[in-house]
Design an enzyme around this catalytic site. Structure first.
Site, PDB file in Angstrom:
ATOM      1  N   LYS A 197      33.286  38.148  31.923  1.00 16.94           N
ATOM      2  CA  LYS A 197      33.650  36.766  31.682  1.00 16.94           C
ATOM      3  C   LYS A 197      34.523  36.220  32.792  1.00 16.94           C
ATOM      4  O   LYS A 197      34.723  35.025  32.929  1.00 16.94           O
ATOM      5  CB  LYS A 197      34.432  36.654  30.348  1.00 16.94           C
ATOM      6  N   GLY A 198      35.065  37.157  33.592  1.00 20.98           N
ATOM      7  CA  GLY A 198      36.127  36.793  34.531  1.00 20.98           C
ATOM      8  C   GLY A 198      35.754  35.734  35.551  1.00 20.98           C
ATOM      9  O   GLY A 198      36.613  34.959  35.980  1.00 20.98           O
TER      10      GLY A 198
ATOM     11  N   GLU B 246      31.957  36.934  41.689  1.00 15.25           N
ATOM     12  CA  GLU B 246      32.832  37.855  40.962  1.00 15.25           C
ATOM     13  C   GLU B 246      34.280  37.391  41.090  1.00 15.25           C
ATOM     14  O   GLU B 246      34.666  36.762  42.080  1.00 15.25           O
ATOM     15  CB  GLU B 246      32.612  39.272  41.534  1.00 15.25           C
TER      16      GLU B 246
ATOM     17  N   ASP C 101      37.754  45.297  43.260  1.00 15.16           N
ATOM     18  CA  ASP C 101      38.870  46.243  43.166  1.00 15.16           C
ATOM     19  C   ASP C 101      38.379  47.599  43.695  1.00 15.16           C
ATOM     20  O   ASP C 101      38.305  47.794  44.904  1.00 15.16           O
ATOM     21  CB  ASP C 101      39.324  46.283  41.699  1.00 15.16           C
TER      22      ASP C 101
ATOM     23  N   LYS D 224      40.962  43.410  46.584  1.00 16.95           N
ATOM     24  CA  LYS D 224      42.065  44.386  46.722  1.00 16.95           C
ATOM     25  C   LYS D 224      41.536  45.532  47.570  1.00 16.95           C
ATOM     26  O   LYS D 224      41.122  46.560  47.025  1.00 16.95           O
ATOM     27  CB  LYS D 224      42.430  44.957  45.347  1.00 16.95           C
TER      28      LYS D 224
ATOM     29  N   PHE E 238      48.395  44.029  39.555  1.00 16.36           N
ATOM     30  CA  PHE E 238      47.486  43.580  38.494  1.00 16.36           C
ATOM     31  C   PHE E 238      47.716  42.098  38.254  1.00 16.36           C
ATOM     32  O   PHE E 238      48.825  41.674  37.957  1.00 16.36           O
ATOM     33  CB  PHE E 238      47.704  44.380  37.210  1.00 16.36           C
ATOM     34  N   VAL E 239      46.662  41.321  38.419  1.00 24.11           N
ATOM     35  CA  VAL E 239      46.800  39.867  38.316  1.00 24.11           C
ATOM     36  C   VAL E 239      45.994  39.316  37.137  1.00 24.11           C
ATOM     37  O   VAL E 239      44.978  39.895  36.741  1.00 24.11           O
ATOM     38  CB  VAL E 239      46.370  39.168  39.624  1.00 24.11           C
TER      39      VAL E 239
ATOM     40  N   ARG F  84      43.232  34.404  30.490  1.00 30.20           N
ATOM     41  CA  ARG F  84      42.149  33.876  31.334  1.00 30.20           C
ATOM     42  C   ARG F  84      42.323  32.389  31.603  1.00 30.20           C
ATOM     43  O   ARG F  84      41.839  31.870  32.605  1.00 30.20           O
ATOM     44  CB  ARG F  84      40.792  34.074  30.646  1.00 30.20           C
TER      45      ARG F  84
END
Ligand code: IMP
Ligand code: MG
Length: 170
Positions: free
Chosen positions: A37-38, A93, A97, A125, A146-147, A159
């Protein structure tokens, strides 16, 4: 929460990426495939900065692991419905990571033999990379923190934050 990237910085990067894509695919059509969902907020803003004939599709995966660590096992939970053979695919995306998710998705989508396959990621990252994958369009390279926000979650929350923030103690 500490703001890492403000909504203004994000908008500027998204506009720059849209211009690059519009230039690279001038005169052609593209299919934007968002990773649920990001990436849904990023896709909706990026699409409006792309001056091309464009369609959307979405794909969803689940990666196994503990709360903040991606594991390495990636499972497809929703596939695309658009025929991809001989079309220009841009996979959209939120964050690159370890690269395990995009390695899986690249293999899955390239099996359809698209004409072009490009990756657009808002965040990268690079220090965390475990699989050799690079994005073609990158909004920001960020340190190993971590964001959350602008589509990115921690346990499905945050979100909807308009800025990208560092989650210090969840
Ligand atoms: P990768 O397979 O390790 O490249 O992980 C990519 C996925 O992990 C992203 O699509 C996100 O869902 C999640 N992820 C990685 N880092 C972060 C982060 O800092 N915040 C939120 N989600 C993250
Ligand atoms: Mg994601």
């Amino acid at each position: 929460m500490k703001v890492l990237l403000s909504r203004e910085q994000i908008a500027e990067a998204v506009a720059r990426m849209g211009k690059q894509i519009s230039r690279d695919f001038a005169g052609e059509s593209v299919v934007l495939i968002g990773v649920l969902k990001g990436a849904c907020l990023f896709l909706s803003d990026l699409a409006r900065q792309i001056e091309l004939d464009a369609t959307f599709d979405f794909i969803a995966v689940r990666s196994y692991g503990t709360k903040k660590e991606a594991a390495g096992e990636v499972q497809l939970i929703k596939d695309v419905t658009t025929p991809l053979r001989d079309v220009n695919v841009i996979l959209v995306e939120d964050i690159l990571d370890t690269g395990l998710t995009l390695t899986f998705l690249r293999k899955h989508l390239c099996a359809h033999q698209p004409r072009a396959f490009k990756i657009a990621t808002l965040l990268d990252k690079p220090s965390r990379r475990a699989a050799p994958v690079q994005a073609d369009y990158v909004g920001f390279q960020i340190p190993d923190e971590f964001v959350v926000g602008y589509g990115l979650d921690f346990a499905e929350r945050y979100r909807n934050l308009p800025d990208i923030c560092v989650l210090e103690s969840p």
